[in-house]
Motif scaffolding. Structure first.
Motif, short mmCIF file in Angstrom:
data_model
loop_
_atom_site.label_atom_id
_atom_site.label_comp_id
_atom_site.label_asym_id
_atom_site.label_seq_id
_atom_site.Cartn_x
_atom_site.Cartn_y
_atom_site.Cartn_z
N GLY A 1 1.40 -4.23 -7.60
CA GLY A 1 0.94 -3.38 -8.68
C GLY A 1 1.32 -1.92 -8.59
N LEU A 2 2.06 -1.51 -7.55
CA LEU A 2 2.50 -0.13 -7.46
C LEU A 2 3.58 0.17 -8.49
N GLY A 3 3.62 1.38 -9.02
CA GLY A 3 4.71 1.81 -9.86
C GLY A 3 5.98 1.93 -9.04
N ILE A 4 7.11 1.79 -9.68
CA ILE A 4 8.36 1.74 -8.92
C ILE A 4 8.65 3.04 -8.20
N GLU A 5 8.34 4.17 -8.81
CA GLU A 5 8.61 5.44 -8.13
C GLU A 5 7.73 5.59 -6.90
N ASP A 6 6.47 5.25 -7.01
CA ASP A 6 5.57 5.32 -5.85
C ASP A 6 6.03 4.36 -4.76
N ALA A 7 6.43 3.15 -5.16
CA ALA A 7 6.82 2.13 -4.19
C ALA A 7 8.08 2.53 -3.43
N LEU A 8 9.13 2.87 -4.16
CA LEU A 8 10.41 3.13 -3.51
C LEU A 8 10.47 4.51 -2.86
N GLN A 9 9.90 5.51 -3.51
CA GLN A 9 9.89 6.83 -2.87
C GLN A 9 9.03 6.83 -1.62
N GLY A 10 7.94 6.07 -1.65
CA GLY A 10 7.10 5.96 -0.46
C GLY A 10 7.84 5.34 0.71
N LEU A 11 8.65 4.32 0.44
CA LEU A 11 9.44 3.69 1.48
C LEU A 11 10.50 4.65 2.02
N LEU A 12 11.13 5.40 1.13
CA LEU A 12 12.13 6.38 1.58
C LEU A 12 11.49 7.48 2.42
N ASN A 13 10.30 7.92 2.03
CA ASN A 13 9.62 8.98 2.77
C ASN A 13 9.32 8.56 4.21
N ALA A 14 9.14 7.26 4.42
CA ALA A 14 8.84 6.76 5.76
C ALA A 14 10.08 6.32 6.53
N ASP A 15 11.27 6.52 5.95
CA ASP A 15 12.53 6.04 6.52
C ASP A 15 13.30 7.22 7.11
N ASP A 16 13.48 7.23 8.43
CA ASP A 16 14.20 8.32 9.09
C ASP A 16 15.66 8.42 8.65
N GLY A 17 16.22 7.32 8.14
CA GLY A 17 17.62 7.33 7.73
C GLY A 17 17.82 7.50 6.24
N SER A 18 16.82 8.00 5.53
CA SER A 18 16.87 8.03 4.07
C SER A 18 18.04 8.84 3.53
N ALA A 19 18.50 9.84 4.26
CA ALA A 19 19.62 10.66 3.78
C ALA A 19 20.90 9.86 3.63
#
Length: 235
Positions: free
Chosen positions: A67-85
Motif C-alpha cells: 500500500g505504499l505510494g511508489i515515490e515513498d517505496a522506491l525513494q525509501g529504498l534508495l535512501n537506504a542504499d549505499d550505492g544509490s549514486a
C-alpha cells in the motif's frame, strides 16, 4: 548498459470494475537481464538497472503491494542504499510514476516519463534511445495489440535509435513481463525472456509470436475437448 520501459494501463472490465495492466520490458548487452532487473505484480512495475541492485526491484513491488505510494517505496529504498549514486530505478504504480538516475551512472544515461509510463537507460548511444522508446509506446498506448507485444515494439524503436553503445559486447538479452488484474489466468506470452542472443529484440519478438500462437492453439484444443466431452454426455 541497459534501457527499459515500465507501463501502467488502467481500464474498466465488462462489469465496470477498475482493472490494470502493468508491464516492463528491458534489454542490455549482457546475458540474462530478465533475472535481476524487471519486476511486476498487480500493483505496479519496476525496473532496476545500471549497477543493478535486484532488491530495489523485488522489495519495491512488495512495498507497492503493502500500500505504499511508489515515490515513498522506491525513494525509501534508495535512501537506504549505499550505492544509490550508481543506480537507475524507475517504475509505475496504480497512482503514480517514479524515475531516478544516480550521478555516477555511466553515460549516456537519463530517463523520461509521461502519463502511465517511465523509460530509463544508461551506457546508450544517446538520448534518442530513451526518447524513441517513449514515443513508440505513446503511439501504441492502449492499442489493440497485447501490452507485451507493444512493449517489445517500444524496445525495438529504442534499439533502432542506437541502443546500447558497447558494440564489442555481442551477447545480449531482453525480457518482457506483464500482469493484468482483469485476467483470471496469465497468458503464456506475458512473461518471456531471451537470455543470450546477438539480436535479442528480434528473438524476443519471435518468441512472443510463437508463445501467443501456442497459447491460442492450446485454448482452442481445450475448447474442442470440452465440446467433445459434452457431446458424449448427451448420447
Amino acid at each position: 548498459m541497459t534501457f527499459s520501459i515500465c507501463v501502467r494501463e488502467p481500464y474498466e472490465d465488462d462489469d465496470g470494475d477498475q482493472q490494470y495492466r502493468f508491464g516492463v520490458a528491458i534489454t542490455t548487452r549482457l546475458p540474462a537481464v530478465g533475472v535481476p532487473c524487471p519486476h511486476v505484480n498487480e500493483h505496479g512495475a519496476v525496473a532496476t538497472q545500471s549497477l543493478t541492485n535486484e532488491r530495489l526491484g523485488s522489495k519495491g513491488i512488495e512495498y507497492l503491494a503493502d500500500g505504499l505510494g511508489i515515490e515513498d517505496a522506491l525513494q525509501g529504498l534508495l535512501n537506504a542504499d549505499d550505492g544509490s549514486a550508481s543506480r537507475q530505478l524507475h517504475g509505475v504504480s496504480r497512482d503514480g510514476e517514479f524515475t531516478f538516475s544516480g550521478d555516477e551512472c555511466n553515460g549516456w544515461y537519463g530517463h523520461t516519463s509521461g502519463e502511465n509510463y517511465t523509460v530509463a537507460g544508461n551506457l546508450l548511444t544517446g538520448e534518442a534511445v530513451v526518447e524513441r522508446t517513449a514515443e513508440q509506446y505513446e503511439d501504441l498506448a492502449f492499442g489493440d495489440e497485447p501490452l507485451a507485444k507493444r512493449l517489445i515494439d517500444a524496445l525495438g524503436a529504442g534499439q533502432a535509435a542506437g541502443g546500447d553503445k558497447r558494440e564489442d559486447l555481442t551477447i545480449q538479452s531482453a525480457a518482457v513481463n506483464v500482469v493484468d488484474t482483469g485476467e483470471d489466468e496469465r497468458a503464456y506470452y506475458d512473461n518471456l525472456r531471451v537470455d543470450a542472443s546477438e539480436d535479442p529484440i528480434v528473438d524476443l519478438r519471435e518468441t512472443y509470436r510463437l508463445a501467443k500462437q501456442g497459447y491460442e492453439d492450446a485454448l482452442e484444443r481445450y475448447e474442442e475437448s470440452e465440446d467433445e466431452d459434452g457431446a458424449d454426455d448427451e448420447e
